[in-house]
Design a protein around this motif. Structure first.
Motif, PDB file in Angstrom:
ATOM      1  N   ASP A   1       0.781   3.935  -2.883  1.00  0.00           N
ATOM      2  CA  ASP A   1       0.666   5.435  -2.585  1.00  0.00           C
ATOM      3  C   ASP A   1       1.678   6.200  -3.184  1.00  0.00           C
ATOM      4  OD1 ASP A   1      -1.827   4.845  -1.447  1.00  0.00           O
ATOM      5  OD2 ASP A   1      -1.021   4.665   0.551  1.00  0.00           O
TER       6      ASP A   1
ATOM      7  N   ASN B   1       1.655  12.036   4.728  1.00  0.00           N
ATOM      8  CA  ASN B   1       1.634  11.120   3.584  1.00  0.00           C
ATOM      9  C   ASN B   1       0.715  11.631   2.518  1.00  0.00           C
ATOM     10  OD1 ASN B   1      -0.537  10.313   4.910  1.00  0.00           O
ATOM     11  ND2 ASN B   1      -0.215   8.163   4.587  1.00  0.00           N
ATOM     12  N   ARG B   2       0.035  12.742   2.775  1.00  0.00           N
ATOM     13  CA  ARG B   2      -0.885  13.246   1.793  1.00  0.00           C
ATOM     14  C   ARG B   2      -0.014  14.280   0.766  1.00  0.00           C
ATOM     15  NH1 ARG B   2      -6.352  13.217   2.780  1.00  0.00           N
ATOM     16  NH2 ARG B   2      -5.639  11.297   3.784  1.00  0.00           N
TER      17      ARG B   2
ATOM     18  N   GLN C   1       1.543   6.730  -6.765  1.00  0.00           N
ATOM     19  CA  GLN C   1       0.229   7.647  -7.162  1.00  0.00           C
ATOM     20  C   GLN C   1       0.666   9.185  -6.699  1.00  0.00           C
ATOM     21  OE1 GLN C   1      -2.509   6.767  -8.561  1.00  0.00           O
ATOM     22  NE2 GLN C   1      -2.642   8.975  -8.725  1.00  0.00           N
ATOM     23  N   HIS C   2       1.495   9.204  -5.879  1.00  0.00           N
ATOM     24  CA  HIS C   2       1.736  10.711  -5.155  1.00  0.00           C
ATOM     25  C   HIS C   2       2.642  11.213  -6.431  1.00  0.00           C
ATOM     26  CE1 HIS C   2       0.801   9.771  -1.041  1.00  0.00           C
ATOM     27  NE2 HIS C   2      -0.201  10.080  -1.716  1.00  0.00           N
TER      28      HIS C   2
ATOM     29  N   ASN D   1     -10.507  10.323   5.858  1.00  0.00           N
ATOM     30  CA  ASN D   1     -10.344  10.975   4.431  1.00  0.00           C
ATOM     31  C   ASN D   1     -10.538  12.397   4.523  1.00  0.00           C
ATOM     32  OD1 ASN D   1      -9.130  10.509   1.800  1.00  0.00           O
ATOM     33  ND2 ASN D   1     -11.227  10.494   0.917  1.00  0.00           N
TER      34      ASN D   1
ATOM     35  N   ARG E   1       0.665  -1.216   0.003  1.00  0.00           N
ATOM     36  CA  ARG E   1       0.027  -0.068   0.062  1.00  0.00           C
ATOM     37  C   ARG E   1       0.887   1.240  -0.175  1.00  0.00           C
ATOM     38  NH1 ARG E   1      -4.434   1.035  -2.018  1.00  0.00           N
ATOM     39  NH2 ARG E   1      -2.993   2.596  -2.824  1.00  0.00           N
ATOM     40  N   ALA E   2       1.877   1.141   1.031  1.00  0.00           N
ATOM     41  CA  ALA E   2       2.871   2.546   0.717  1.00  0.00           C
ATOM     42  C   ALA E   2       3.574   2.765  -0.512  1.00  0.00           C
ATOM     43  CB  ALA E   2       3.830   2.198   2.157  1.00  0.00           C
TER      44      ALA E   2
END
Length: 288
Positions: free
Chosen positions: A73, A269-270, A76-77, A137, A69-70
């Motif tokens: 992510d 992490n966003r 994607q980032h 979220n 998942r990390a």
């Protein structure tokens, strides 16, 4: 080969079924099952327990999922950052703030913000409860005081002061307290807590107070104080204008707690998208 089956496995772990994962990825259920079986074979471990009705992740699968998942992510980032380097701010921002500060300060600024950036949609949820930004979220929270969660990123927007004050007519009738101990002789208007915060000899101290009114509304307490009912302890955005006008008198100033920060908080992490960056910059510029 190293990545085959990873997307499928993560989707099944999050959706809880092969059918839902296949729908999410726009693949057939058989293809999802085959890719995960090949992944398990390559890793030499069982990632999922399958029955005719349920899918359960194994201990090994749970560990593998967290890492996958990390990584996904992060990818994607990276793509988001590349796509947004030259794009204009747009999209949806979901934020939260405390009720009164949100109503009096944040939302009026958001109104101006969306007029400046019409391609940005803002959804604001006001609550005095601490919201889990990641789990629920949220992109952003406006928080006041000490920050307890070290997993979050924060930028200081402004500061606030807390005042103990009362109307001149109350003080004329009942006298002016000059020490904290004298509060026991006065009608102290209560909020959700039954104690007030002070600084005594350099240390913060909570002092229990009592009175004949308890409201979970800062506005209601302010009005009660203006009516001469009792003494109140409230942030400056409730009281400052009335103090300036002489309608409320600040008390026990030598015991007042230091100013507290007002922060824009977001998950570290966003990805800091252009829309979120311009909103935080706007708040820093306009919050006094």
């Amino acid at each position: 080969m190293q990545w085959q089956g990873v997307n499928e496995f993560v989707a099944v772990a999050e959706e809880g079924s092969f059918t839902a994962a296949a729908k999410k990825l726009d693949l057939s259920t058989a293809q999802v099952s085959r890719q995960i079986s090949q992944l398990e074979s390559r890793l030499g471990v069982k990632l999922l327990y399958r029955t005719t009705r349920t899918v359960t992740i194994t201990q090994e699968g749970s560990i593998y999922y967290q890492h996958c998942r990390a990584v996904l992510d992060g990818l994607q980032h990276a793509e988001d950052e590349l796509l947004n380097l030259q794009s204009k701010p747009q999209g949806k921002i979901k934020l939260t703030a405390t009720v009164t500060y949100g109503e009096q300060i944040v939302l009026p600024l958001i109104n101006k913000f969306v007029m400046r950036y019409p391609d940005i949609e803002v959804e604001a949820y006001l609550t005095n409860k601490r919201v889990d930004l990641v789990e629920e979220n949220y992109d952003l929270a406006i928080r006041i005081g000490d920050l307890e969660d070290s997993t979050m990123m924060a930028r200081k927007l402004s500061k606030r002061s807390n005042y103990v004050c009362a109307a001149p007519e109350y003080l004329h009738k009942y006298g002016t307290p000059h020490t904290i101990s004298e509060l026991s002789n006065h009608n102290c208007l209560l909020g959700t807590l039954d104690h007030w915060r002070f600084v005594v000899e350099g240390r913060e101290k909570s002092v229990k107070v009592k009175g004949n009114l308890r409201y979970n509304s800062g506005f209601g307490l302010t009005q009660a104080a203006l009516n001469g009912i009792g003494i109140v302890q409230l942030p400056d955005y409730y009281t400052q204008d009335y103090i300036t006008q002489g309608l409320l008198v600040p008390l026990l100033e030598s015991y007042r707690i230091p100013v507290e920060g007002i922060w824009a908080v977001y998950p570290q992490n966003r990805f800091m998208s252009p829309k979120l960056r311009v909103l935080i910059d706007f708040l820093v510029e306009n919050i006094q």
